[in-house]
Design a protein around this motif. Structure first.
Motif: not given
Length: 368
Positions: A60, A62, A64, A92, A94, A101, A105, A127, A129, A145-146, A173
């Motif tokens: 995904s 997401h 940072k 991040s 986004v 971003y 997606d 994402a 937490t 990162a995911q 991760e």
């Protein structure tokens, strides 16, 4: 067992680093129940790279961005990403570039639709937490990162393995992967083996003492497994650990790579038995012996490193998905009898990985 309470395991400074790393990774060796759906009773299992893909975990957008980039990464990270990193450190994705971003997606969602149209059950990494981003943050600043679940999880035969990665901050991760797959793993009757944690050798430096194994380095060719050894990721101790974990029914081969390549799947792909896409520049000792007699589609270092020609998503022995940045390679695969779907994926490859990095096969059915 319950997942570790990450918020209570923030790493202390100095000599506490090694002990808390070891404690944190001994806490949870199976996924607990959750909300993900699953095909009841079907265990995870991957016998071949080319087995028909039935279930997959995908990444995904997401991200940072780290505040500092370890110098070891600069050997193989795309230069365009390094400039982006320098401009947006600590943000991040986004926040740094909303348009990138959204494009990422959208590109990921388009491939997910391709998979679902082919009957593939898809799970997606969530994402991180704040607690997960904070894990080990006093030693390794909050980032993560995911995008690429290929590396932290490895499925070989009926074994699912949480791997031990070269860069300690990537250990975060696995928590999102656990949340994505918790009920699925339990319903399939699998347990997850966690590799022994590294003991850091120089404070916050990457690597350390112990076995390192990253999923991007591992290709599953039946009872033969290839593990890339570029010096940037998996190490010989990781090869030995994997061989011991799988037992005498498998042959695990370490494959030396040039240091300009991160993982084996950056320079080798096996879309079907007897056919390989290879970048010979990556193999100082030549191709592995288990590929003797195979037909090869040779690609240049630029096609491998910039176009990710060896990093496609194999659907089955006859079909695959490839980023649209290497049309010459796609045409050669078609000439060899493969169905190739070319898709825009540049927003994902921008960060150093493509379609194989972005997905982790959970179930592949094979006729062999």
């Amino acid at each position: 067992m319950k997942d570790p309470d990450i918020s209570r395991r923030t790493l202390l400074k100095g000599m506490a680093v090694a002990s808390l790393v070891m404690a944190g990774f001994g806490m949870s060796r199976i996924f607990r129940p959750g909300r993900a759906s699953a095909r009841a009773g079907v265990p995870l299992g991957v016998a071949h790279e080319w087995g028909t893909l039935k279930e997959a975990l995908v990444g995904s957008p997401h991200v940072k961005i780290p505040e500092t980039l370890p110098p070891e990464m600069r050997r193989w990270f795309p230069r365009k990403w390094q400039a982006f990193f320098n401009a947006h450190a600590g943000k991040s994705l986004v926040e740094a570039d909303p348009a990138l971003y959204q494009r990422m997606d959208c590109q990921m969602s388009s491939v997910i639709e391709v998979l679902r149209d082919r009957g593939v059950t898809v799970y997606r990494t969530p994402a991180m937490t704040p607690a997960e981003l904070g894990y080990l943050d006093s030693a390794f600043p909050a980032c993560g990162a995911q995008l690429y679940p290929r590396d932290p999880l490895l499925v070989v035969g009926d074994k699912a393995i949480e791997t031990e990665l070269f860069f300690p901050f990537r250990r975060r991760e696995r928590f999102g992967i656990r949340r994505a797959l918790d009920r699925r793993v339990e319903r399939g009757g699998n347990s997850v083996i966690s590799m022994p944690p590294l003991v850091p050798s120089r404070g916050v430096a990457p690597g350390g003492h112990g076995a390192i194994l990253e999923g991007g380095d591992v290709l599953v060719l039946g009872r033969d497994l290839l593990v890339g050894l570029s010096g940037n990721a998996s190490n010989p101790e990781g090869v030995r650990w994997l061989a011991g974990c799988l037992g005498p029914g498998y042959r695990v081969h370490g494959v030396r790579l040039n240091s300009g390549f991160l993982h084996l799947d950056c320079c080798l792909s096996t879309p079907r038995p007897g056919l390989a896409v290879v970048c010979r520049d990556a193999f100082p000792d030549g191709l592995p012996q288990c590929l003797d007699g195979w037909k090869t589609i040779d690609v240049s270092a630029a096609e491998a490193l910039e176009g990710f020609a060896c990093n496609g998503l194999i659907l089955d022995e006859k079909a695959m998905v490839l980023a649209d940045e290497v049309p010459r390679v796609a045409d050669r695969l078609r000439a060899a009898g493969q169905e190739v779907m070319e898709v825009p994926f540049d927003a994902v490859t921008f960060f150093g990985g493509s379609l194989r990095c972005w997905h982790q096969a959970l179930v592949r059915e094979s006729t062999l």
